[in-house]
Write an enzyme that holds these catalytic residues in place. Structure first.
Site, PDB file in Angstrom:
ATOM      1  N   ALA A  82      10.470   3.009  -1.026  1.00 50.23           N
ATOM      2  CA  ALA A  82      11.820   2.433  -0.956  1.00 50.23           C
ATOM      3  C   ALA A  82      11.862   1.096  -1.695  1.00 50.23           C
ATOM      4  O   ALA A  82      12.825   0.790  -2.411  1.00 50.23           O
ATOM      5  CB  ALA A  82      12.242   2.246   0.507  1.00 50.23           C
ATOM      6  N   ALA A  83      10.797   0.300  -1.557  1.00 50.21           N
ATOM      7  CA  ALA A  83      10.798  -1.022  -2.201  1.00 50.21           C
ATOM      8  C   ALA A  83      10.730  -0.886  -3.720  1.00 50.21           C
ATOM      9  O   ALA A  83      11.421  -1.605  -4.444  1.00 50.21           O
ATOM     10  CB  ALA A  83       9.628  -1.857  -1.680  1.00 50.21           C
ATOM     11  N   ASP A 140      14.577   2.637   5.987  1.00 51.51           N
ATOM     12  CA  ASP A 140      13.680   1.977   5.028  1.00 51.51           C
ATOM     13  C   ASP A 140      14.468   1.325   3.890  1.00 51.51           C
ATOM     14  O   ASP A 140      14.248   0.152   3.561  1.00 51.51           O
ATOM     15  CB  ASP A 140      12.677   2.983   4.436  1.00 51.51           C
ATOM     16  CG  ASP A 140      11.606   3.386   5.431  1.00 51.51           C
ATOM     17  OD1 ASP A 140      11.746   3.065   6.624  1.00 51.51           O
ATOM     18  OD2 ASP A 140      10.616   4.027   5.024  1.00 51.51           O
ATOM     19  N   LEU A 142       4.579   1.299   5.032  1.00 55.74           N
ATOM     20  CA  LEU A 142       5.130  -0.048   4.793  1.00 55.74           C
ATOM     21  C   LEU A 142       6.284  -0.039   3.783  1.00 55.74           C
ATOM     22  O   LEU A 142       6.651  -1.089   3.235  1.00 55.74           O
ATOM     23  CB  LEU A 142       4.025  -1.006   4.341  1.00 55.74           C
ATOM     24  CG  LEU A 142       2.949  -1.321   5.387  1.00 55.74           C
ATOM     25  CD1 LEU A 142       1.945  -2.329   4.848  1.00 55.74           C
ATOM     26  CD2 LEU A 142       3.556  -1.860   6.687  1.00 55.74           C
ATOM     27  N   PRO A 197       0.838  -1.204   0.000  1.00 57.77           N
ATOM     28  CA  PRO A 197       0.000   0.000   0.000  1.00 57.77           C
ATOM     29  C   PRO A 197       0.882   1.267   0.000  1.00 57.77           C
ATOM     30  O   PRO A 197       1.916   1.308   0.671  1.00 57.77           O
ATOM     31  CB  PRO A 197      -0.793  -0.100   1.304  1.00 57.77           C
ATOM     32  CG  PRO A 197      -0.559  -1.464   1.841  1.00 57.77           C
ATOM     33  CD  PRO A 197       0.619  -2.067   1.162  1.00 57.77           C
TER      34      PRO A 197
END
Ligand code: MEV
Length: 313
Positions: free
Chosen positions: A110-111, A152, A106, A101
């Site tokens: 960064a991901a 993160d 979460l 999300p």
């Protein structure tokens, strides 16, 4: 034509958010149930320099050049080009899909960056180490968030639980007993950059008070580290509760977060707190083995838009 794919997980801050920006420690864990995935493929028919981006989650299907100058993908591509000393990429298509999300604490930004950076490097035939992925992702995070601590990018790039102190070498945590977290989403999106800058403003006008709160949070994090590494892990619960109380003092909780935290505690969570930037986004609860579904269902009844159960190992 081969495709080069890479992924990065979501993350949850177990304890220590916000204080970590000011040099105090934090513990963060990967959340493998959600992920960002990037795929890069050569576009042999396109002219050199064509950089096509497909990101259906955010309605993007265009050439990089058509994105506004301040778009973070420009920064990401520049960071990778600078790292490899190249002026441009051969014509390619970059596809990004994420189940994390957005603006929910979460680690979605960064991901996505970590996955895209890895996939672009693999496409060039020059794979990066996890440390390099983390460092390059940090450069994009700085552009996005102004003053990120670096936690993160570290946890999503290494995909392992970390004990993190700003500007110090990160340390992996060895988990004595695996434990379950139930994550509950308020459904309220909240920009980490805005909350970090709100805390910065409050800190500048009440420095002594804010530093004392950060210090208390830092000492909770250190106690939690000992419990994670030596057990009993469930004793982290009260530390999470105390951390939530400190985050309330910083003004980064919200009615919705407090409500979900209470709901999780009521049905037997060992502890619960907001996780990430706060003022919306997600909370986490520490669950006894076998109690995860009960807590998740109580969170949904209390208004959580989504729940995730994850095991930290
Ligand atoms: C965000 O996941 C954690 C914060 O502490 C910001 C940061 O560390 O950069 C709120």
């Amino acid at each position: 034509m081969p495709a080069f794919a890479a992924y990065a997980p979501g993350k949850a801050i177990l304890l220590g958010e916000h204080a970590v920006v000011y040099g105090y420690p934090a513990i963060a864990v990967p959340v493998n149930q959600v992920e960002a995935r990037a795929t890069v493929q050569a576009d042999l028919k396109a002219p050199t320099g064509r950089f096509w981006i497909e990101a259906p989650d955010v309605d993007l299907d265009c050439d990089l050049q058509d994105l506004p100058e301040r778009h973070p993908l420009h920064r990401l591509v520049q960071v990778v080009q600078d790292h490899f000393g190249i002026a441009r990429f051969p014509a390619l298509r970059l596809r990004i899909k994420s189940t994390i999300p957005v603006a929910a604490g979460l680690g979605s930004g960064a991901a996505v960056s970590a996955a895209a950076i890895q996939a672009l490097a693999a496409f060039l035939g020059r794979p990066l180490t996890k440390g390099q992925v983390s460092n390059l992702t940090f450069e994009v995070e700085k552009f996005l968030h102004g003053n990120p601590s670096g936690v993160d990018n570290t946890v999503v790039a290494f995909a392992q639980p970390v004990f993190f102190v700003r500007d110090q070498p990160m340390e992996f945590l060895s988990i004595k007993e695996p434990f379950s977290l139930v994550i509950g989403d308020t459904g309220i999106s909240s920009s980490t950059a805005n909350v970090v800058s709100y805390v910065r403003q409050c800190w500048s006008s009440h420095q002594a008070y804010y530093e004392s709160v950060f210090e208390s949070i830092g000492s909770l994090v250190k106690k939690a580290r000992t419990l994670i590494e030596n057990g009993p892990v469930m004793e982290i619960g009260p530390l999470m509760n105390e951390n939530h109380a400190q985050l309330q003092k910083l003004g980064v909780s919200s009615q919705e977060l407090d409500h979900l935290v209470e709901a999780a505690r009521k049905v037997g969570a060992f502890g619960a707190k907001l996780s990430g930037g706060g003022q919306g986004g997600n909370m986490i609860a520490l669950a006894a083995a076998g109690q995860e579904e009960k807590i998740a269902s109580a969170l949904r009844s209390a208004g959580a838009k989504h729940t995730i159960i994850t095991t930290v190992r």
